[in-house]
Enzyme design. Structure first.
Site, PDB file in Angstrom:
ATOM      1  CB  CYS A 144      -0.963   0.000   1.177  1.00 39.28           C
ATOM      2  SG  CYS A 144      -0.212  -0.342   2.777  1.00 39.28           S
ATOM      3  CG  HIS A 236       0.222   4.273   4.543  1.00 33.79           C
ATOM      4  ND1 HIS A 236      -0.272   4.140   5.817  1.00 33.79           N
ATOM      5  CD2 HIS A 236       0.419   3.000   4.080  1.00 33.79           C
ATOM      6  CE1 HIS A 236      -0.383   2.855   6.113  1.00 33.79           C
ATOM      7  NE2 HIS A 236       0.030   2.151   5.078  1.00 33.79           N
TER       8      HIS A 236
END
Length: 338
Positions: A144, A236
């Site tokens: 990811c 993130h």
């Protein structure tokens, strides 16, 4: 048009739940089966899942009975979408593929195998053409963080840069539903994530690699990475510094705003209109700015032969569930789904 029937492995986890929600009203992909751990086989989805999405469990899936991961339970679907934990994914997925069942996987095992495409759609959808003559398709999503951080590199990777330095700040959800105890992260920052610092540059090297017949030849990406876990639920972030001489930052900004590599395809419901969004305020982007498949960048500057940018993206949608569906949509548009 007949719908693409899919089954979902790991359907009760965080990524699985996100895919369940994203598939609820999909125009041509039908979630036909859900699967989870063996002790839940036969249970109704609503009885097996600990639902954490910010919405009710979609009605269409709540009464589905969970099936096993055995190939016999998935022979009547077009694709299996895998959100399995990495520790069990390889054996289950390879057994499905060896039984002629197509798999698109979010799990990490076999990502670096040269004959399995590792797809970040806007960057390297052309790698999917290596599947053209294969009866059974097996595709991997990147990590990811890799998915998010690799996006703004499309215009830099071919330049004469010297080295990249990336420090990531990764949300707790990246460790999975039960991957990080509350007391470990509460009021804390953990300055190391096992395996991530090696994984990110390796996967970026493959994503930007070259297709050679039915294999991918990796590039040599010069990148040093530090990974940090922060007490944020989702998203993130990363701060990227690139040593590069004679860089035209205005042209870079223009190229980002014109970056729409999937516009040639129709029917991509998961593809954002603007894949990369630039923020000009010094304190942006922030977590509340992010929701979906777009990558957000800010703090862009170029001084002393160093390009700096701050990168932020949704690790559960862009980094996992959404990219899985976009890859399948692309395969359909490229006529690689049969």
């Amino acid at each position: 048009m007949s719908k693409i029937r899919v089954s979902l492995l790991g359907s009760t986890g965080m990524v699985g739940q996100k895919m369940v929600r994203l598939l609820e009203n999909h125009p041509y992909i039908e979630l036909a089966k859900v699967s989870a751990s063996p002790n839940n086989t036969g249970k109704r989805y609503i009885d097996a899942v600990r639902w954490v999405e910010n919405s009710e469990i979609p009605e269409y899936v709540s009464d589905m009975n969970l099936v096993s991961s055995d190939p016999n339970d998935h022979r009547d679907v077009d694709f299996v979408l895998s959100a399995l934990p990495s520790e069990i994914a390889e054996g289950i997925e390879t057994r499905l593929v060896s039984n002629g069942i197509n798999v698109i996987s979010n799990a990490s095992p076999l990502r670096m195998r040269s004959d399995i495409p590792l797809i970040n759609p806007e960057i390297n959808y052309e790698h999917l053409y290596m599947l053209e003559d294969r009866d059974t398709k097996y595709v991997k999503n990147p990590n990811c963080t890799t998915t998010i951080m690799s996006m703004p590199l499309f215009d830099i990777i071919n330049s004469d840069y010297e080295r990249m330095y990336l420090t990531t700040m990764q949300a707790v959800s990246g460790a999975g539903f039960s991957g990080l105890p509350y007391m470990a992260i509460n009021n804390n920052i953990i300055p190391y994530i096992n395996g991530e610092e090696e994984k990110i540059p390796a996967e970026i090297s493959k994503i930007f690699g070259y297709r050679n017949d039915d294999k991918i030849v990796n590039r040599n990406i010069k990148m040093s990475v530090t990974t940090v876990r922060v007490p944020v639920a989702v998203d993130h972030a990363g701060v990227l510094y690139i040593n590069i001489k004679n860089f035209d930052i205005e042209n870079f900004i223009k190229d980002i705003r014109n970056f729409k590599p999937l516009s040639r395809f129709s029917g991509l419901t998961m593809a954002p209109r603007q894949p990369i969004i630039i923020h000009e305020k010094n304190d942006a982007p922030q977590v509340h700015d992010v929701s979906g498949m777009e990558i957000h960048i800010g703090r862009l500057s170029y001084n002393d032969d160093t390009l700096r940018m701050y990168i932020l993206g949704d690790n559960l949608i862009r980094g996992a569930a959404g990219i899985t569906l976009l890859t399948l949509e692309l395969m359909h548009a490229m006529k690689l789904d049969n």
